[in-house]
Scaffold this active site. Structure first.
Site, PDB file in Angstrom:
ATOM      1  N   CYS A 163     -17.062  29.432  -6.129  1.00  0.00           N
ATOM      2  CA  CYS A 163     -17.795  29.103  -4.907  1.00  0.00           C
ATOM      3  C   CYS A 163     -16.916  29.099  -3.660  1.00  0.00           C
ATOM      4  CB  CYS A 163     -18.494  27.761  -5.074  1.00  0.00           C
ATOM      5  SG  CYS A 163     -19.543  27.706  -6.548  1.00  0.00           S
ATOM      6  N   HIS A 218     -18.909  21.668   2.171  1.00  0.00           N
ATOM      7  CA  HIS A 218     -19.330  22.336   0.938  1.00  0.00           C
ATOM      8  C   HIS A 218     -20.648  21.716   0.470  1.00  0.00           C
ATOM      9  CE1 HIS A 218     -18.814  24.977  -2.408  1.00  0.00           C
ATOM     10  NE2 HIS A 218     -18.759  24.000  -3.288  1.00  0.00           N
ATOM     11  N   GLU A 246     -15.711  15.012  -1.316  1.00  0.00           N
ATOM     12  CA  GLU A 246     -15.480  15.729  -0.062  1.00  0.00           C
ATOM     13  C   GLU A 246     -15.455  14.750   1.108  1.00  0.00           C
ATOM     14  OE1 GLU A 246     -16.970  19.702   2.367  1.00  0.00           O
ATOM     15  OE2 GLU A 246     -18.237  18.889   0.792  1.00  0.00           O
ATOM     16  N   LYS A 269     -26.457  24.004   2.784  1.00  0.00           N
ATOM     17  CA  LYS A 269     -26.983  24.249   1.437  1.00  0.00           C
ATOM     18  C   LYS A 269     -28.289  23.495   1.200  1.00  0.00           C
ATOM     19  CE  LYS A 269     -22.631  25.237  -0.987  1.00  0.00           C
ATOM     20  NZ  LYS A 269     -21.645  25.094   0.114  1.00  0.00           N
ATOM     21  N   HIS A 316     -27.323  26.872  -3.011  1.00  0.00           N
ATOM     22  CA  HIS A 316     -25.901  27.190  -3.151  1.00  0.00           C
ATOM     23  C   HIS A 316     -25.757  28.646  -3.580  1.00  0.00           C
ATOM     24  CE1 HIS A 316     -21.774  27.073  -3.826  1.00  0.00           C
ATOM     25  NE2 HIS A 316     -21.660  26.104  -4.713  1.00  0.00           N
ATOM     26  N   PHE A 341     -15.134  26.282  -8.966  1.00  0.00           N
ATOM     27  CA  PHE A 341     -14.678  25.962 -10.317  1.00  0.00           C
ATOM     28  C   PHE A 341     -13.267  26.512 -10.503  1.00  0.00           C
ATOM     29  CE2 PHE A 341     -19.090  25.720 -12.595  1.00  0.00           C
ATOM     30  CZ  PHE A 341     -19.334  24.512 -11.967  1.00  0.00           C
TER      31      PHE A 341
END
Length: 417
Positions: free
Chosen positions: A169, A309, A320, A341, A346, A405
């Site tokens: 991502c 994010h 975050e 998002k 996403h 990831f």
């Protein structure tokens, strides 16, 4: 400290292209963000009845064959369709005329987190059901992740640096960062960069459902993605592409290009903690943000807005938030922060592309996109997330964060000229 201070090359944004669940052009995408439009609904690209998650953010009512050669559309995966067509938008928006460019100095870096997933699924089914001789000869060139970059290079005749970034991502933001450095190093004058993804497929959904990573709020898709809200229960898979044209300031000025803003810093890092869970201390993201600020000589208090994010997962949003507090100190509570998002879902490897476009448009318009569905803020997420309604503000410096990831982090800073 600018590591290229001996021969500084300032990098500016001159073109934008977006195909998203809330708009098939940049103007429509931006209008959707400003209106708080949600692109999440029940999946239609396959029958989701047997899946724990049955909702997603699809690009609806869009036919690649209307925007590219129909024969090439048949030979390529949907992820390439989206990225290729978004790149054409961006090049047109930039007014880039390749007949007047040195093609050796124009490059492409467009990434995808998982590439041609639909091609993989359909061709593997063909292999199992009909045998190896029935597998398409275009299988490999449809599913591998670098083909979108290659197709864009072929379309433009661009012979500069051309490759694909894959970092889950964080992909698109890493692609933009690589393109930024390629220009600063003098390897290119113009780069087309960003990300594209088409992961709304049975296998991708089944895999993420098994991880219990996605929201199961199937009865209320419009409110399922709720970053920083105490009732968030997972992310929503989305598809689309976001591509930007970057070039040196001198090159843009010489050809009379319209300049949106400057890229003034970029940072990348690894959590070195866990394959999927972010570092609870936010150390990797903190390092990426600090590197982006330090590289551009940006003081924390100069940043006006962060496109977070903000995935709507329990861990990401609070970690975050903690990282932002540590990097910005007291200024964290003066920052505007939002997760787009909440409206687009996403887009995995394409997330940083469309979110960077949102950052650029925020600088251009002085309007900050909201975080929709933020009704009951999580006590551990206690910053200003621009809840539910877009906000007018003077914005000169913005930061875009993305995590992937593998513990991979990216942050990129944009500044008004």
């Amino acid at each position: 400290m600018d590591q290229y201070a001996s021969s500084p090359r300032r990098v500016v944004v001159t073109g934008l292209g977006a195909i998203t669940p809330i708009g098939h052009t940049v103007d429509d995408f931006w209008a959707g963000l400003m209106a708080g439009k949600c692109g999440i609904d029940r999946v239609t690209l396959f029958d989701p009845t047997d899946f724990a998650t049955q909702i997603g953010a699809e690009v609806r009512g869009w036919d690649a064959a209307q925007h590219m050669d129909p024969k090439e559309a048949r030979r390529n995966d949907r992820y390439t369709h989206l990225g290729f067509c978004a790149a054409k938008q961006a090049v047109k928006d930039a007014g880039l005329d390749m007949t007047k460019e040195d093609a050796d100095r124009v490059g492409v870096i467009v990434g995808s987190g998982i590439g041609g997933m639909s091609t993989f699924e359909t061709q593997y089914a063909t292999l199992r059901e009909r045998g190896p001789r029935k597998v398409s000869p275009f299988t490999i060139t449809s599913l591998i992740g670098n083909i979108c970059s290659g197709m864009i290079g072929i379309e433009l005749g661009a012979r500069g640096p051309n490759y694909c970034v894959v970092s889950a991502c964080a992909t698109a933001t890493h692609a933009l960062g690589d393109a930024y450095h390629a220009i600063r190093r003098g390897e290119a004058d113009v780069m087309i960069a960003g990300g594209t993804e088409a992961p709304v497929t049975p296998f991708a959904f089944a895999s993420f459902c098994s991880m219990k990573a996605m929201s199961t709020r199937n009865d209320d898709p419009q409110h399922a993605c709720r970053p920083f809200d105490v009732d968030r229960d997972g992310f929503i898979m989305g598809e689309g592409a976001g591509i930007l044209v970057l070039e040196t300031l001198e090159h843009a000025q010489a050809r009379g290009a319209r300049i949106y803003c400057e890229i003034s810093g970029y940072g990348a890092s690894c959590d070195a903690f866990h394959i999927t869970q972010p570092d609870p201390e936010g150390r990797g993201l903190m390092l990426a943000m600090r590197r982006a600020l330090d590289f551009g000589g940006i003081k924390p208090e100069e940043v006006d807005y962060i496109n977070a994010h903000g995935t709507s997962t329990p861990y990401n949003d609070k970690f975050e938030t903690a990282a932002i507090k540590k990097v910005f100190g007291d200024h964290a509570r003066k920052l505007a922060i939002s997760s787009t998002k909440s409206m687009t879902g996403h887009l995995l490897g394409a997330a940083g592309g469309i979110e960077s476009i949102a950052c650029v448009k925020t600088i251009q318009t002085g309007m900050i996109p909201p975080t929709i569905n933020l009704e009951k803020p999580d006590p551990e997420c206690d910053l200003d997330y621009v809840p539910n309604v877009a906000r007018q503000a003077k914005v000169r410096v913005v930061l875009n964060n993305n995590l992937g990831f593998g513990g991979q982090n990216a942050a990129i800073a944009f500044r008004a000229l």
